[in-house]
Design a protein around this motif. Structure first.
Motif, short mmCIF file in Angstrom:
data_model
loop_
_atom_site.label_atom_id
_atom_site.label_comp_id
_atom_site.label_asym_id
_atom_site.label_seq_id
_atom_site.Cartn_x
_atom_site.Cartn_y
_atom_site.Cartn_z
N UNK A 254 -22.38 40.27 -3.04
CA UNK A 254 -22.54 41.65 -3.50
C UNK A 254 -24.02 42.05 -3.55
N UNK A 255 -24.89 41.12 -3.89
CA UNK A 255 -26.32 41.42 -3.84
C UNK A 255 -26.71 41.84 -2.42
N UNK A 256 -26.25 41.07 -1.43
CA UNK A 256 -26.57 41.39 -0.04
C UNK A 256 -26.07 42.79 0.32
N UNK A 257 -24.89 43.13 -0.15
CA UNK A 257 -24.34 44.48 0.12
C UNK A 257 -25.25 45.55 -0.47
N UNK A 258 -25.67 45.37 -1.73
CA UNK A 258 -26.51 46.37 -2.39
C UNK A 258 -27.87 46.49 -1.70
N UNK A 259 -28.45 45.36 -1.31
CA UNK A 259 -29.75 45.39 -0.61
C UNK A 259 -29.62 46.12 0.72
N UNK A 260 -28.58 45.81 1.48
CA UNK A 260 -28.39 46.43 2.80
C UNK A 260 -28.04 47.90 2.71
N UNK A 261 -27.31 48.29 1.64
CA UNK A 261 -26.85 49.67 1.51
C UNK A 261 -27.89 50.57 0.85
N UNK A 262 -28.53 50.06 -0.21
CA UNK A 262 -29.44 50.90 -1.00
C UNK A 262 -30.90 50.47 -0.92
N UNK A 263 -31.17 49.33 -0.31
CA UNK A 263 -32.54 48.87 -0.21
C UNK A 263 -33.14 48.38 -1.51
N UNK A 264 -32.29 48.04 -2.47
CA UNK A 264 -32.80 47.59 -3.78
C UNK A 264 -33.53 46.26 -3.68
N UNK A 265 -34.62 46.16 -4.43
CA UNK A 265 -35.34 44.89 -4.53
C UNK A 265 -35.31 44.36 -5.96
N UNK A 266 -34.61 45.08 -6.85
CA UNK A 266 -34.58 44.72 -8.28
C UNK A 266 -33.29 44.01 -8.65
N UNK A 267 -32.81 43.12 -7.76
CA UNK A 267 -31.52 42.47 -7.97
C UNK A 267 -31.71 40.96 -8.02
N UNK A 268 -31.13 40.33 -9.03
CA UNK A 268 -31.06 38.88 -9.09
C UNK A 268 -29.59 38.49 -9.24
N UNK A 269 -29.28 37.23 -8.97
CA UNK A 269 -27.90 36.75 -9.00
C UNK A 269 -27.75 35.65 -10.03
N UNK A 270 -26.74 35.78 -10.84
CA UNK A 270 -26.37 34.68 -11.74
C UNK A 270 -24.85 34.70 -11.90
N UNK A 271 -24.13 33.75 -11.31
CA UNK A 271 -22.68 33.69 -11.52
C UNK A 271 -22.36 33.56 -13.01
N UNK A 272 -21.16 33.99 -13.40
CA UNK A 272 -20.75 33.92 -14.81
C UNK A 272 -20.82 32.47 -15.30
N UNK A 273 -21.58 32.26 -16.36
CA UNK A 273 -21.85 30.89 -16.82
C UNK A 273 -20.81 30.43 -17.84
#
Length: 395
Positions: free
Chosen positions: A167-186
């Motif tokens: 989903x991060x990749x989708x947001x980056x490719x669609x909106x160009x966001x650079x303010x995204x980090x990933x953390x699966x539910x812990x």
């Protein structure tokens, strides 16, 4: 530093216990954090109290009794933000953290008036989930409102924390966001660790033989989760030799018994109950593998089922569908942690033979097998601590 933490569920919801409590416990340990005001949205209780015993956390329940969708949304997105803004003026918050996109809508509305930076963790395409699963139509006012606020969060949040790289990749490719980090539910790996004592005691009480292969499902049916497809899968499983099924769910038993009967599943081979979150680990220890029943859609790549982390932490392999967050890919690439199948097709006897072999291999050491290692790598609280340090250091 003072932090406002907004959850969109009751403090008594299993999701709050499983996801918000660990997050608050991590923040509670940071020296730079002085106070954390945790806001829960209470629909069905007259008085809510948080007993998590975190010394920096102050619980402020906001009461919004369920009446109808339109009244709820007017109250949620008009009245609640005004109350939260007053809270911001009282506490002089430095940062707002919102759990999930519905809570993120409140964070955005507060930001509009106060410009306090806000973070949305577990940011997901909630509106698209609901439409893809058939719960909402795309012309439904609920879909349109949620979609609008998700877009606003993408554009204005200081940080978005997604639970899958897909989903991060989708947001980056669609909106160009650079303010995204990933953390699966812990998950708290120690709390969900396998217990041989619980396995033996509960199997004896439930009259399940030591040799029986036990499958378990924790969660709901319908909406984001399979229902009829799930019970077809259960039927395939129950038709195997010497097996048993455990279902832990808050849904009404009568509704589920009707589905079991509809699919001609022997009720004597199934145990259904609802238990407090802290006892789930004992029932996982009884089981030999877990079912993940998230519905596969175009948007299911954004999932990170909490139950998968809990299954893995207990040493359980998982049977799950394709395209579920990053988990399906992890299982297929590392050749461990379970088996990925197409739930919308018939699960063959050969598939179950392979599953039984996985179970046999994993039961040799439930505390240090492949599943347990996956939980440590992808779902540990240390991952959340690392990301929160990044978030806090942005001040």
């Amino acid at each position: 530093m003072n932090i406002l933490y907004i959850g969109y569920w009751s403090v008594y919801e299993g999701l709050s216990e499983a996801s918000i409590r660990p997050a608050l416990a991590v923040l509670n340990q940071f020296e730079a954090v002085q106070n954390i005001v945790y806001v829960s949205i209470e629909r069905n209780v007259a008085k809510a109290e948080c007993n998590w015993k975190l010394d920096k956390v102050i619980h402020k329940p906001f009461y919004s009794p369920y009446k109808s969708f339109f009244r709820d949304k007017i109250r949620d997105f008009n009245v609640l933000p005004k109350q939260l803004i007053l809270l911001c003026r009282e506490w002089h918050f430095d940062k707002i953290i919102c759990r999930g996109a519905p809570a993120g809508a409140l964070g955005y509305l507060i930001w509009q008036k106060t410009k306090i930076p806000f973070i949305v963790e577990s940011f997901e395409p909630h509106s698209s989930y609901m439409a893809a699963s058939g719960v909402w139509k795309r012309w439904d006012i609920r879909y349109l409102i949620q979609k609008y606020y998700e877009y606003k969060q993408i554009r204005t949040a200081e940080t978005l924390i997604t639970v899958s790289n897909s989903y991060k990749d989708y947001l980056v490719n669609t909106y160009g966001n650079s303010n995204i980090v990933v953390i699966p539910c812990v998950v708290d790996g120690e709390s969900f660790q396998f217990s041989n004592r619980a396995r033996n005691e509960l199997r004896r009480k439930m009259k399940i033989s030591h040799e029986a292969v036990v499958g378990i499902y924790v969660g709901k049916f319908g909406g984001l989760y399979y229902d009829d497809v799930a019970f077809n899968l259960f039927k395939n499983f129950i038709e195997q030799q010497n097996v048993y099924l455990i279902i832990l769910t808050p849904q009404e038993k009568t509704e589920l018994y009707a589905l079991l009967s509809k699919h001609h599943i022997d009720l004597k081979m199934v145990f259904i109950t609802n238990v407090p979150h802290y006892t789930v680990k004992d029932y996982l220890s009884v089981a030999d593998f877990g079912f993940c029943l998230h519905r596969r859609t175009r948007w299911s790549m954004a999932f990170s089922p909490i139950k998968n982390g809990e299954y893995w932490a207990n040493g359980l392999p998982i049977i799950m569908s394709t395209q579920i967050g990053d988990d399906s890919t992890i299982i297929e690439e590392v050749k461990g942690g379970g088996k990925v199948v197409d739930f919308e097709e018939y699960i063959s006897d050969e598939d179950f033979l392979e599953i039984k072999q996985i179970i046999k291999d994993y039961n040799i050491d439930r505390i240090n097998n492949v599943s347990n290692q996956l939980a440590k790598k992808y779902r540990s609280i240390e991952n959340l601590t690392r990301v929160y340090k990044q978030v806090i250091n942005k001040l």
